[in-house]
Each structure stands twice: as structure tokens, then as C-alpha cells.
Design an enzyme around this catalytic site. Structure first.
Site, PDB file in Angstrom:
ATOM      1  N   GLU A 345       0.794  -1.241   0.000  1.00 23.37           N
ATOM      2  CA  GLU A 345       0.000   0.000   0.000  1.00 23.37           C
ATOM      3  C   GLU A 345       0.828   1.294   0.000  1.00 23.37           C
ATOM      4  O   GLU A 345       0.600   2.179   0.820  1.00 23.37           O
ATOM      5  CB  GLU A 345      -0.937  -0.011   1.212  1.00 23.37           C
ATOM      6  CG  GLU A 345      -1.853  -1.212   1.240  1.00 23.37           C
ATOM      7  CD  GLU A 345      -2.723  -1.278   2.488  1.00 23.37           C
ATOM      8  OE1 GLU A 345      -2.603  -0.406   3.362  1.00 23.37           O
ATOM      9  OE2 GLU A 345      -3.551  -2.215   2.571  1.00 23.37           O
ATOM     10  N   GLU A 461      -6.324 -10.744  -1.083  1.00 24.36           N
ATOM     11  CA  GLU A 461      -7.172 -10.489   0.098  1.00 24.36           C
ATOM     12  C   GLU A 461      -8.639 -10.377  -0.315  1.00 24.36           C
ATOM     13  O   GLU A 461      -9.350  -9.474   0.133  1.00 24.36           O
ATOM     14  CB  GLU A 461      -6.715  -9.196   0.799  1.00 24.36           C
ATOM     15  CG  GLU A 461      -5.258  -9.191   1.174  1.00 24.36           C
ATOM     16  CD  GLU A 461      -4.799  -7.929   1.898  1.00 24.36           C
ATOM     17  OE1 GLU A 461      -5.646  -7.154   2.376  1.00 24.36           O
ATOM     18  OE2 GLU A 461      -3.571  -7.715   1.981  1.00 24.36           O
TER      19      GLU A 461
HETATM   20  O1  9MR Z   1      -7.446  -8.064   8.631  1.00 28.29           O
HETATM   21  C1  9MR Z   1      -6.619  -7.114   9.269  1.00 28.29           C
HETATM   22  C2  9MR Z   1      -7.349  -6.530  10.471  1.00 28.29           C
HETATM   23  O2  9MR Z   1      -7.555  -7.526  11.445  1.00 28.29           O
HETATM   24  C3  9MR Z   1      -6.545  -5.399  11.060  1.00 28.29           C
HETATM   25  O3  9MR Z   1      -7.301  -4.758  12.065  1.00 28.29           O
HETATM   26  C4  9MR Z   1      -6.188  -4.402   9.980  1.00 28.29           C
HETATM   27  C5  9MR Z   1      -5.365  -3.271  10.565  1.00 28.29           C
HETATM   28  O4  9MR Z   1      -4.457  -2.728   9.703  1.00 28.29           O
HETATM   29  O5  9MR Z   1      -5.470  -5.059   8.944  1.00 28.29           O
HETATM   30  C6  9MR Z   1      -6.270  -6.012   8.308  1.00 28.29           C
HETATM   31  O6  9MR Z   1      -5.612  -6.529   7.191  1.00 28.29           O
HETATM   32  C7  9MR Z   1      -5.339  -5.593   6.148  1.00 28.29           C
HETATM   33  C8  9MR Z   1      -4.161  -6.122   5.361  1.00 28.29           C
HETATM   34  O7  9MR Z   1      -3.079  -6.329   6.212  1.00 28.29           O
HETATM   35  C9  9MR Z   1      -3.768  -5.156   4.260  1.00 28.29           C
HETATM   36  N1  9MR Z   1      -4.880  -4.870   3.420  1.00 28.29           N
HETATM   37  C10 9MR Z   1      -6.090  -4.427   4.077  1.00 28.29           C
HETATM   38  C11 9MR Z   1      -6.492  -5.461   5.128  1.00 28.29           C
HETATM   39  C12 9MR Z   1      -7.810  -5.088   5.731  1.00 28.29           C
HETATM   40  O8  9MR Z   1      -7.710  -3.894   6.455  1.00 28.29           O
END
Ligand code: 9MR
Length: 630
Positions: A345, A461
Site C-alpha cells: 500500500e 485479500e
Molecule cells: O485483517 C486485518 C485486520 O484484522 C486489522 O485490524 C487491519 C489493521 O491494519 O489489517 C487487516 O488486514 C489488512 C491487510 O493487512 C492489508 N490490506 C487491508 C487489510 C484489511 O484492512
């Protein structure tokens, strides 16, 4: 008493394992009747409940009171709180088992309007205390927590469930507390396996966090449908992997403040599961603006230090990446870490670098940009990843909204530059979509564009939200899922994996919008059927029963003392031997000294990492000489 808090962003649940027979807690009660799943319940009508709760801080007073009650005549009143984290706590791990899913219900009332949280605390295998918010609700009247799922894994200790309120001075009332084992719902066995129907195209996987492991039904779904690939949902991100205390200690001992110390302890339970079930892992993620502590970028690794220079950050980044690959190789030599998201990102939707600053202070900002001034950190990250990653591990740039034109252009340009230098292998499309946007055609166009870079593409994802929960809404969601998977199949020669971001709607980070393929009762949704529909189900592998003869077969037993690398003495040098050596080296087990002799496969009178690496090459058929001829 002062307590420092480390808040885990991942959802955590707690488990109580309870053998009712051996539990030393009273099995209650008139209010819950004979429900056999109940481990403990109290309406605080007498002192029984009071005895099992204690205050988290030093000032709180816990007493049975009739000042405010949810049901009956009494409740637990918690007064004299002096910190927001003060409140009543209930110890779990002395009554409950790791790896089992439990449900907590309770009613809590703050004296005035406040944010009330049901949280948990546990200590990891390295002695670090973690705090995790399980559920938060705001209000000033009775707040009912109903059947909130909690669990803990077997690598943690001192597990507490507790209630806290945002306002330090507010009194809290607790009533109708109940803890019970969660029911195990059998999954549907008569539906095709997602991973199998797509096996001729690409791997199908999911993201997992430690709390998921405690739900049998959940893990049965993972086993049946998603065993092609697992991404650790949070616990391999920098905020979990970076070990602040060890890093600061390292600075003190060596004077070197460029060598961040790392640990896989938070990811242990999920990685152990992947190792034991031979599931390939996508590493997620090395360099990200989010879920990365500010101290990583500050002088002396101190929260209030100045931002370090770009040169120093380059050194820290290199050492971080090196240390991560090293610890993974050391602790999990048998896991196929087939992919890593090196940078996550880094671009805004209009293809620009993020705003410079701390993401922890201003959401969306990037400390990487703060230190480097632009996105030039990306190339360093890939260069170092390429230098330290094992050869079979592919390196990805991963992002969301990659179908936005300017972002797509920026990602493609960056990828082309890095490809030219031989640093990058693929592009990860997160694919957090909605039924309304983008259209499947827009997504497919982006997918096609990325495949045209000549790099591999993975959908990393995938989830697709819907706010329409009618039958028609779920039908529409099914259509979008089907279109997205059709696009992946169309470009399958350039797509190596499709990973869903979770399994059931209930465990999704977007739970309120039902984005996944299975519902909260582990039942396949229309979206599931839409993506398997029309695909051939490969025949089950059949195992041929060996023909038995009346003459017993004598196995040639290889003299165990003669076979270097054969640490389980079964006459073969294989993966299990590699696992044993790695467990010995990290101190999980202690190999007998007689056996240890044959772990010295480099024959230099020492058993160390180079034996592990040598043995791994042998097992992977890359090198064939073990022991004295070495
Ligand atoms: O699924 C993850 C969630 O439990 C966390 O709170 C969040 C915080 O940053 O991150 C989520 O995973 C993310 C992933 O690492 C990167 N892409 C977006 C995902 C959803 O937010």
C-alpha cells in the site's frame, strides 16, 4: 500501579477449556439451569461471583451492590477506578483449555456515558504482556455482551478476560456474567473443495489469525477449502514482528542502533499449524506505513526520538528484512514461504506517494515517506528482500484499489522498473471489493494490465461486501464473485494464487457487510456455489491397499548411528528430521546427545544453523552429502 499497554489490532478471542469435572470453579447456577456447556455463571446474588473477579489496578473497589442491577437483586459494583484500563478481571487459563472456543455473555453499565470494552490480556512465550480489545460498545445504560466468542492458544499464559471503560473515573456495574463452551457445528462435507476445484489453475487460500485456530468448525473449513495457501492475518506485520525491548537492549549492548530485533512469537500458533499441515504461506508484510510503530523510525528506537536520517533507515530496513528471513528460515525451515509482500500500500489512489508523517498520529500517512521524502524506499525494500529471500520465495508489491487508473499506472511503472532490475516477481491485488464497485469488467481490465507486465499476479485479500442482505442481495454478491473468479481463471497462466481475506462473514474485518463465502454458521453461501459451479471436481486420490502376503516383510533397518541427518531414527532423512533439528536449535526440544552427533551433518563438531541449512538442501534434493564425507 502503572501498566503500559500494548494494544493488539487483531481480533483475539479467549478460550476456556474446561473440563467440568476438574474445574475448581463452581458450576453455576439457578439462573442458567442445567446447560451443560456452562462453565461458570453468576448473577452476583451472593459472594461466589465476587470471589472470581479481581481489580486490574490498585485502587478499584469491587463489591456486591444493589445500586444498579440488570436482573435479580444484586450486581457487582466497581468503584474508585483511577485509570481507563481499571476494571474487573476474570482469570481464564486456570479453568479453561487452550485451543477451545468459548462464549462470554455479560451486562455492563457505566455510571455515565462511556465506551465499555470487553478485552483480554495474555502473556506470550517471550514474557511480553498483550492486551486485546474483543468488543466495544458505547452507552450509559446496561450494555449486553451476548455470546462473544473468546479463545486462547497454547503458547500463551496468564490469560484474563476483563471489562474496562474509557472514562477513568466512571463507576461500572457488572451483572449476569456467563462463560460457556461454544457449540461445534459440523461443516458441510458434501460440497466440493474450493482448493481442489481450482487446483489446476492456482492455489486457493485464506487469511488466519491465532483465534481462528480454536474453532473446530472454522478450521474444518480451512482444511477442506483453503489449504492451498495461508496468510497470517496480522501477526507477521512489523508491529508484531518488531521486538522493541530486545531492539533497545541490542543498542545498549552493542551501540549499534541500526539492527531491529525480531520475533515470530505472535505468529507461532498459525505458523505451527501451517507447518504441521504442510500449508504454503504468503508472508505479509515487510514494509508498510500501517501497523508499524513510530519508534522503528526514531533515534535510539525511542518513541520520542527524532526521525532518523534516510541513510540510517536504509540500514535499519536492510537489517529488518534480513532478520525476518533469517528467523523464518531458522524456526520454520519446512514451511514453504512461497511468497512475501515486500511493500504494501505505498501509493494513493491517484498514484502518488502517501503524505509524510506518522500513520499512528494521522491515519494514512507514511513514516517511510517522512524519512525518505518520497517513494524511493520501495526499491531498497525489494533490493534487500531479493538479497535475503530464499530462491523459491517470490516477491510481491501488494495494494488495494489497484483498478483505479492512476494507481494502476503508478504500480505498473514501479513494477516495470523493479522487474528490469530483477527485484520483483509479482503484483498482489488485494481485491477488497463491493458488489456495487468496481465492476467485474473494471477489475478484469486491471488484472489483465498487471499480467501484461510479465510478472505473476495474485489476488491476495479477496472479499466482496454487500449491504443488501436479502436473497437478491446475496444472489448479486454471488454473481460478482463468479465474475471475479472467471477473470482469474481466464488469466490463470499468470495468476498463481487467489486468497480470500477470511472464511466466515462473522470473522471478517468487514463482518457487518457479509463479504465472504461462508456464513456465521459455517454454511456455504450462494457466493460459494457460484464460484464452484461448472468446475470439474477432481477425483479423490485413491489409496491402494497393499497386498499382504503370509510372509512378513522384513524392513531393512538402516543402522541409525550410521545415517547422518536421520534424527528420528527411522532410516530416512526427510522433512521431519529438519523439523526436529530446527526445534532443537530454537530450544523447543532437546535432542539426546547420541542423536545430536548425527545432526552435525557438516561434520565440524558443532550443531548449528549451517547444519540446518545443509540438511534442508539435502531434503530439498539440492545437495546430497551429509556427514563425514563433507
Ligand atoms: O485483517 C486485518 C485486520 O484484522 C486489522 O485490524 C487491519 C489493521 O491494519 O489489517 C487487516 O488486514 C489488512 C491487510 O493487512 C492489508 N490490506 C487491508 C487489510 C484489511 O484492512
Amino acid at each position: 500501579m502503572k501498566k503500559s499497554k500494548k494494544i493488539l489490532t487483531g481480533a483475539i478471542s479467549l478460550v476456556l477449556v474446561c473440563s467440568l469435572a476438574s474445574a475448581s470453579v463452581p458450576v453455576f447456577s439457578a439462573e442458567t439451569g442445567t446447560d451443560s456447556g456452562v462453565i461458570f455463571a453468576t448473577g452476583f446474588e451472593d459472594s461466589e461471583g465476587l470471589d472470581l473477579f479481581s481489580g486490574r489496578g490498585e485502587t478499584e473497589v469491587l463489591e456486591i451492590s444493589d445500586e444498579a442491577v440488570r436482573t435479580g437483586d444484586k450486581a457487582l459494583c466497581i468503584s474508585e477506578r483511577s485509570e481507563s484500563w481499571n476494571g474487573p478481571q476474570f482469570r481464564l487459563d486456570d479453568k479453561c483449555e487452550a485451543g477451545v472456543e468459548y462464549m462470554v455473555s455479560a451486562s455492563v453499565k457505566p455510571e455515565w456515558y462511556a465506551n465499555v470494552s470487553l478485552s483480554m490480556q495474555f502473556t506470550d512465550s517471550e514474557g511480553t504482556i498483550h492486551y486485546s480489545n474483543v468488543r466495544s460498545v458505547q452507552g450509559d445504560s446496561w450494555i449486553d455482551f451476548k455470546d462473544v466468542k473468546v479463545s486462547f492458544t497454547n503458547d500463551v499464559t496468564d490469560v484474563y478476560l476483563y471489562f474496562e471503560a474509557s472514562d477513568a473515573g466512571v463507576k461500572m456495574y457488572l451483572d449476569d456474567f456467563e462463560l460457556k463452551t461454544a457449540p461445534v457445528i459440523p461443516i458441510e462435507q458434501d460440497i466440493p473443495s474450493l482448493n481442489k476445484v481450482y487446483s489446476k489453475y492456482f492455489k486457493v487460500g485464506t487469511a488466519l489469525t491465532p483465534s481462528d485456530l480454536s474453532s473446530k468448525s472454522f478450521m474444518d473449513l480451512v482444511d477442506k477449502h483453503f489449504s492451498g495457501s495461508v496468510t497470517v492475518g496480522n501477526e507477521l506485520k512489523p508491529d508484531y514482528v518488531l521486538n522493541k525491548a530486545a531492539t533497545q537492549e541490542y543498542v545498549k549492548e552493542t551501540g549499534d542502533d541500526t539492527n531491529p530485533q525480531v520475533s515470530l512469537s505472535a505468529a507461532k500458533s498459525v505458523l505451527d499449524y501451517c507447518r504441521d499441515n504442510n500449508i504454503p504461506v504468503r508472508g505479509h508484510c515487510l514494509v508498510w506505513h500501517s501497523q508499524t510503530p513510530d519508534w522503528f523510525f526514531k533515534e535510539n528506537f525511542s518513541d520520542d526520538g527524532d526521525w532518523v536520517s534516510e541513510d540510517k533507515m536504509i540500514d535499519r530496513m536492510e537489517n529488518y528484512i534480513k532478520n525476518v528471513f533469517e528467523v523464518v528460515e531458522k524456526e520454520y525451515p519446512t514451511i514453504d514461504f512461497y511468497a512475501w509482500d515486500v511493500v504494501n500500500e505505498a501509493f494513493t489512489d491517484d498514484g502518488k506517494p502517501r503524505t509524510a508523517g506518522s500513520n499512528n498520529e494521522s491515519s494514512g500517512s507514511s513514516a517511510w515517506v517522512k524519512v525518505f521524502g518520497d517513494n524511493s524506499f520501495i526499491e531498497y525494500a525489494f533490493k534487500f528482500a531479493k538479497k535475503y529471500a530464499p530462491e523459491n520465495c517470490k516477491l510481491y508489491y501488494n495494494d488495494y484499489n489497484e483498478y483505479m487508473t492512476q494507481k494502476m499506472e503508478a504500480v505498473c511503472k514501479m513494477a516495470a522498473d523493479l522487474k528490469e532490475k530483477g527485484y520483483i516477481d509479482g503484483i498482489g491485488m488485494q481485491a477488497h471489493l463491493d458488489v456495487g464497485f468496481p465492476s467485474a469488467a473494471q477489475f478484469e481490465n486491471a488484472l489483465k494490465t498487471y499480467t501484461e507486465t510479465g510478472l505473476d499476479v495474485q489476488i491476495t485479500e479477496l472479499d466482496i461486501t454487500t449491504s443488501d442482505t436479502s436473497e437478491a442481495g446475496f444472489k448479486k454478491q454471488a454473481q460478482v464473485y463468479s465474475d471475479i473468479m472467471d477473470a482469474a481463471v481466464k488469466y490463470a497462466d499468470k495468476v498463481s494464487a487467489v486468497v480470500l481475506w477470511g472464511v466466515t462473514d462473522e470473522n471478517s474485518w468487514r463482518a457487518t457487510q457479509y463479504p465472504l463465502l461462508f456464513d456465521k454458521d459455517f454454511k456455504a453461501k450462494p457466493a460459494f456455489y457460484s464460484v464452484v459451479d461448472g468446475l470439474e471436481v477432481p477425483p479423490e486420490e485413491t489409496t491402494t491397499t497393499p497386498v499382504t502376503t503370509t510372509t512378513p516383510v522384513t524392513t531393512t533397518v538402516v543402522n541409525p548411528t550410521g545415517l547422518y541427518g536421520d534424527l528420528d531414527l527411522n532410516g530416512v532423512v526427510e522433512m521431519t528430521d529438519l523439523t526436529l533439528l530446527s526445534q532443537h536449535l530454537i530450544g523447543d526440544i532437546k535432542l539426546d546427545s547420541e542423536i545430536l552427533k548425527y545432526a552435525d551433518v557438516t561434520y565440524d563438531n558443532d550443531v548449528n544453523l549451517s547444519d540446518l541449512s545443509h540438511l534442508k538442501q539435502y531434503v530439498l534434493k539440492e545437495k546430497v552429502i551429509l556427514g563425514p564425507q563433507n
